[in-house]
Design an enzyme around this catalytic site. Structure first.
Site, PDB file in Angstrom:
ATOM      1  N   ARG A 189       0.825  -1.203   0.000  1.00 39.51           N
ATOM      2  CA  ARG A 189       0.000   0.000   0.000  1.00 39.51           C
ATOM      3  C   ARG A 189       0.865   1.261   0.000  1.00 39.51           C
ATOM      4  NH1 ARG A 189      -4.741  -1.954  -0.051  1.00 39.51           N
ATOM      5  NH2 ARG A 189      -5.172  -3.855   1.107  1.00 39.51           N
ATOM      6  N   ASP A 190       0.460   2.223  -0.835  1.00 36.86           N
ATOM      7  CA  ASP A 190       1.153   3.506  -0.853  1.00 36.86           C
ATOM      8  C   ASP A 190       0.943   4.196   0.497  1.00 36.86           C
ATOM      9  OD1 ASP A 190       2.140   5.544  -3.396  1.00 36.86           O
ATOM     10  OD2 ASP A 190       1.690   6.445  -1.442  1.00 36.86           O
ATOM     11  N   ILE A 191       2.020   4.777   1.029  1.00 34.76           N
ATOM     12  CA  ILE A 191       1.964   5.412   2.347  1.00 34.76           C
ATOM     13  C   ILE A 191       1.131   6.703   2.318  1.00 34.76           C
ATOM     14  CG2 ILE A 191       4.004   6.927   2.196  1.00 34.76           C
ATOM     15  CD1 ILE A 191       4.892   5.704   4.904  1.00 34.76           C
ATOM     16  N   VAL A 227      10.656   8.050  -6.458  1.00 33.55           N
ATOM     17  CA  VAL A 227      11.458   6.898  -6.016  1.00 33.55           C
ATOM     18  C   VAL A 227      12.032   6.213  -7.260  1.00 33.55           C
ATOM     19  CG1 VAL A 227      11.447   4.705  -4.768  1.00 33.55           C
ATOM     20  CG2 VAL A 227       9.989   6.595  -3.981  1.00 33.55           C
ATOM     21  N   ASN A 286       5.328   6.481 -13.400  1.00 34.75           N
ATOM     22  CA  ASN A 286       5.952   7.785 -13.572  1.00 34.75           C
ATOM     23  C   ASN A 286       7.411   7.576 -13.970  1.00 34.75           C
ATOM     24  OD1 ASN A 286       3.657   9.238 -12.798  1.00 34.75           O
ATOM     25  ND2 ASN A 286       4.130   8.977 -10.646  1.00 34.75           N
ATOM     26  N   HIS A 315       1.710   2.240 -10.089  1.00 32.45           N
ATOM     27  CA  HIS A 315       0.634   2.631  -9.178  1.00 32.45           C
ATOM     28  C   HIS A 315      -0.659   1.983  -9.667  1.00 32.45           C
ATOM     29  CE1 HIS A 315       2.699   6.278  -7.356  1.00 32.45           C
ATOM     30  NE2 HIS A 315       3.426   6.111  -8.450  1.00 32.45           N
ATOM     31  N   HIS A 358       7.974   1.376 -10.508  1.00 37.47           N
ATOM     32  CA  HIS A 358       6.805   0.885  -9.779  1.00 37.47           C
ATOM     33  C   HIS A 358       5.559   1.276 -10.557  1.00 37.47           C
ATOM     34  CE1 HIS A 358       8.109   4.805  -8.263  1.00 37.47           C
ATOM     35  NE2 HIS A 358       6.824   5.131  -8.195  1.00 37.47           N
TER      36      HIS A 358
HETATM   37  P1  AMP Z   1       6.455   8.189  -7.669  1.00 35.80           P
HETATM   38  O1  AMP Z   1       6.172   9.636  -7.511  1.00 35.80           O
HETATM   39  O2  AMP Z   1       5.824   7.580  -8.882  1.00 35.80           O
HETATM   40  O3  AMP Z   1       7.954   7.873  -7.567  1.00 35.80           O
HETATM   41  O4  AMP Z   1       5.728   7.474  -6.464  1.00 35.80           O
HETATM   42  C1  AMP Z   1       6.353   7.108  -5.283  1.00 35.80           C
HETATM   43  C2  AMP Z   1       5.277   6.705  -4.334  1.00 35.80           C
HETATM   44  O5  AMP Z   1       5.873   6.041  -3.235  1.00 35.80           O
HETATM   45  C3  AMP Z   1       4.486   7.877  -3.765  1.00 35.80           C
HETATM   46  O6  AMP Z   1       3.102   7.722  -4.108  1.00 35.80           O
HETATM   47  C4  AMP Z   1       4.725   7.772  -2.263  1.00 35.80           C
HETATM   48  O7  AMP Z   1       3.577   8.102  -1.495  1.00 35.80           O
HETATM   49  C5  AMP Z   1       5.118   6.326  -2.097  1.00 35.80           C
HETATM   50  N1  AMP Z   1       5.963   6.039  -0.950  1.00 35.80           N
HETATM   51  C6  AMP Z   1       7.058   6.713  -0.534  1.00 35.80           C
HETATM   52  N2  AMP Z   1       7.601   6.130   0.548  1.00 35.80           N
HETATM   53  C7  AMP Z   1       6.818   5.051   0.828  1.00 35.80           C
HETATM   54  C8  AMP Z   1       6.837   4.051   1.854  1.00 35.80           C
HETATM   55  N3  AMP Z   1       7.784   4.018   2.803  1.00 35.80           N
HETATM   56  N4  AMP Z   1       5.863   3.110   1.846  1.00 35.80           N
HETATM   57  C9  AMP Z   1       4.892   3.127   0.891  1.00 35.80           C
HETATM   58  N5  AMP Z   1       4.830   4.034  -0.092  1.00 35.80           N
HETATM   59  C10 AMP Z   1       5.770   4.988  -0.130  1.00 35.80           C
END
Ligand code: AMP
Ligand code: ZN
Length: 111
Positions: A29-31, A96, A87, A102, A100
């Site tokens: 799950r996204d945080i 990140v 992204n 979404h 990944h």
């Molecule tokens: P992006 O902008 O596509 O790189 O998305 C990165 C996603 O990772 C964002 O939606 C963040 O909310 C999510 N995220 C960052 N740190 C964590 C974490 N520790 N656990 C879960 N999701 C995370």
């Protein structure tokens, strides 16, 4: 990759809420969820961005696509529908640097 947040999550060094896992991918799950269902699917292999994909990664990327379907079924959004997003890079707002997907479902909170 030692400094990669998602590699640390995959290893279990940073906690996450697992939704699904197999030999190739980890989904959690996204945080900071932007929809009632917001799951991230990451390959266990570290690949920084879509630009770094190699021809060898074709099966892996197909596996991620099939995993979106599995997540949708597990989360009960297969029928109602969902959005999938990769992204890439600065203008794509990739935060990140480990690819990944979404999976966003339920009522989307932001367009
Ligand atoms: P992006 O902008 O596509 O790189 O998305 C990165 C996603 O990772 C964002 O939606 C963040 O909310 C999510 N995220 C960052 N740190 C964590 C974490 N520790 N656990 C879960 N999701 C995370
Ligand atoms: Zn990584």
């Amino acid at each position: 990759m030692e400094d990669c947040l998602f590699c640390k999550i995959i290893k279990g060094d940073i906690p996450s809420t697992k939704v699904y896992e197999d030999e190739l991918v980890y989904a959690f799950r996204d945080i900071n969820p932007r929809a009632p269902v917001h799951v991230l699917i990451v390959p266990k292999k570290h690949i920084s961005t879509l630009n770094d994909l190699q021809p060898d990664d074709e099966l892996l990327m197909g596996h991620i696509a099939l995993t979106t379907k599995k997540i949708a079924e597990l989360e009960g959004i297969a029928e109602s529908g969902y959005r999938t997003i990769f992204n890439c890079g600065k203008d794509g707002r990739q935060m990140v640097m480990h690819i990944h997907c979404h999976v966003l479902g339920g009522k989307l909170l932001h367009e």
